[in-house]
Design an enzyme around this catalytic site. Sequence first.
Site, PDB file in Angstrom:
ATOM      1  N   TYR A 181     -18.513  18.822 -56.414  1.00 35.20           N
ATOM      2  CA  TYR A 181     -18.285  17.799 -57.433  1.00 35.20           C
ATOM      3  C   TYR A 181     -17.978  18.426 -58.780  1.00 35.20           C
ATOM      4  CZ  TYR A 181     -22.939  18.529 -59.537  1.00 35.20           C
ATOM      5  OH  TYR A 181     -24.033  19.068 -60.180  1.00 35.20           O
TER       6      TYR A 181
ATOM      7  N   ARG B  34     -12.511  25.178 -61.695  1.00 35.08           N
ATOM      8  CA  ARG B  34     -13.784  25.426 -61.001  1.00 35.08           C
ATOM      9  C   ARG B  34     -13.882  24.588 -59.719  1.00 35.08           C
ATOM     10  NH1 ARG B  34     -19.243  24.382 -64.129  1.00 35.08           N
ATOM     11  NH2 ARG B  34     -18.527  22.252 -63.831  1.00 35.08           N
TER      12      ARG B  34
ATOM     13  N   ARG C 157     -21.479  14.034 -35.840  1.00 35.56           N
ATOM     14  CA  ARG C 157     -22.419  14.975 -36.469  1.00 35.56           C
ATOM     15  C   ARG C 157     -22.526  16.288 -35.693  1.00 35.56           C
ATOM     16  NH1 ARG C 157     -27.670  16.766 -36.673  1.00 35.56           N
ATOM     17  NH2 ARG C 157     -28.388  17.283 -38.768  1.00 35.56           N
TER      18      ARG C 157
ATOM     19  N   LYS D 136     -20.394  24.622 -56.987  1.00 38.35           N
ATOM     20  CA  LYS D 136     -20.927  23.350 -57.510  1.00 38.35           C
ATOM     21  C   LYS D 136     -21.004  22.329 -56.373  1.00 38.35           C
ATOM     22  CE  LYS D 136     -20.507  20.317 -61.576  1.00 38.35           C
ATOM     23  NZ  LYS D 136     -21.849  20.432 -62.140  1.00 38.35           N
TER      24      LYS D 136
ATOM     25  N   GLU E  13     -31.122  29.227 -65.410  1.00 39.42           N
ATOM     26  CA  GLU E  13     -30.397  28.238 -66.228  1.00 39.42           C
ATOM     27  C   GLU E  13     -31.193  26.947 -66.270  1.00 39.42           C
ATOM     28  OE1 GLU E  13     -26.652  27.213 -64.271  1.00 39.42           O
ATOM     29  OE2 GLU E  13     -27.543  27.686 -62.341  1.00 39.42           O
TER      30      GLU E  13
ATOM     31  N   LEU F 125     -24.491  28.652 -62.127  1.00 43.31           N
ATOM     32  CA  LEU F 125     -23.178  28.012 -62.119  1.00 43.31           C
ATOM     33  C   LEU F 125     -22.415  28.478 -63.366  1.00 43.31           C
ATOM     34  CD1 LEU F 125     -21.466  25.755 -60.672  1.00 43.31           C
ATOM     35  CD2 LEU F 125     -22.214  24.275 -62.533  1.00 43.31           C
TER      36      LEU F 125
HETATM   37  N1  PLP Z   1     -25.667  24.836 -64.543  1.00 46.39           N
HETATM   38  C1  PLP Z   1     -25.931  23.868 -63.653  1.00 46.39           C
HETATM   39  C2  PLP Z   1     -26.898  24.133 -62.543  1.00 46.39           C
HETATM   40  C3  PLP Z   1     -25.301  22.618 -63.746  1.00 46.39           C
HETATM   41  O1  PLP Z   1     -25.548  21.669 -62.840  1.00 46.39           O
HETATM   42  C4  PLP Z   1     -24.401  22.382 -64.818  1.00 46.39           C
HETATM   43  C5  PLP Z   1     -23.728  21.107 -64.954  1.00 46.39           C
HETATM   44  O2  PLP Z   1     -23.950  20.182 -64.222  1.00 46.39           O
HETATM   45  C6  PLP Z   1     -24.183  23.407 -65.735  1.00 46.39           C
HETATM   46  C7  PLP Z   1     -24.819  24.638 -65.562  1.00 46.39           C
HETATM   47  C8  PLP Z   1     -23.243  23.228 -66.888  1.00 46.39           C
HETATM   48  O3  PLP Z   1     -21.919  23.226 -66.431  1.00 46.39           O
HETATM   49  P1  PLP Z   1     -20.754  22.529 -67.236  1.00 46.39           P
HETATM   50  O4  PLP Z   1     -20.767  23.080 -68.609  1.00 46.39           O
HETATM   51  O5  PLP Z   1     -19.538  22.886 -66.489  1.00 46.39           O
HETATM   52  O6  PLP Z   1     -21.039  21.050 -67.222  1.00 46.39           O
END
Ligand code: PLP
Length: 284
Positions: A33, A52, A100, A147, A180, A204
């Site tokens: 997503y 991304r 499935r 993601k 993070e 991420l």
């Molecule tokens: N890290 C994680 C785990 C996230 O889920 C997100 C955004 O949903 C981010 C960092 C920040 O990413 P972005 O700046 O692309 O929204």
Amino acid sequence: MSRSVYLNGDFIPVEEAKVSIFDRGLLFADSVYEVMGVLDGKLVDFDGHVQRLELSLNKLDMPMPLSRDEILGVQHELIRQNGLHEGLVYMQVTRGTAERDFAYGEGMTQTVFMFHQQKDLEQTTAARVGAKMLSVPDIRWDRRDIKTTGLLAQVLAKQAAKQAGCAEALMVMKDGTVSEGGSSSFYFIKDDVVVTRPISNDILAGITRHALLQLAETTDFRIVERSFSLDEVLAADEAFITAASTMVCPIIEIDERRVGGGQPGPLTKKLREIYFKNARETSV
Ligand code: PLP
């Protein structure tokens, strides 16, 4: 007027938007997503998010279902149909629907949907007075660079944060380093140096992070990308998070301990200003 959403080629009222119980996104979180910010009815950091998306899909052996321009067209139409001025556009791509089975077959038809969410991004209480975080163990899998919608660890982390009266979780890995935020990139500032974890499979690669670091390079901000502990953060002068949904958001408290003066810091405020200015100038 009913909320209009996009599903597999059609703009339809949300009540009519249905996906199969055999969709692999539902059964296995076999899907990725993106969330993009909208300011003045225009998309922020759009190309970064599309790039991304393609990277996440490729890492899971899935093709891009729509081109960059097609995604832009759909998102503009969603913004238009729903009269969205400020908020978010969510987009999800699943591998598709099949009997499935853990392993997947070839040539599946992907499920693609998008919807909007109205949300204040600029004039927010969190930006004005700062937000609180709760540290939690980072119990996610090793491929945080993708993601995916496999977000249960973050659901638990953010729920624990909410129950503690905090806006966001701060995830700490087994080795004691901070990875993070629950759904955000994390930074602290000490002696005028902005510190954030380097890009790897541990986090991420935030698109807001990328845009902000590029901008900071053009100013006299000093940025260091390295690992750091929670103790180091608690001794910082300032801290903040970034995400498409919060842009640059000051952090004033972690685990009930004040960060810096317990107020949004001056450098964080400056970075937020610089980010918003650029976001408006480059939105599409
Ligand atoms: N890290 C994680 C785990 C996230 O889920 C997100 C955004 O949903 C981010 C960092 C920040 O990413 P972005 O700046 O692309 O929204």
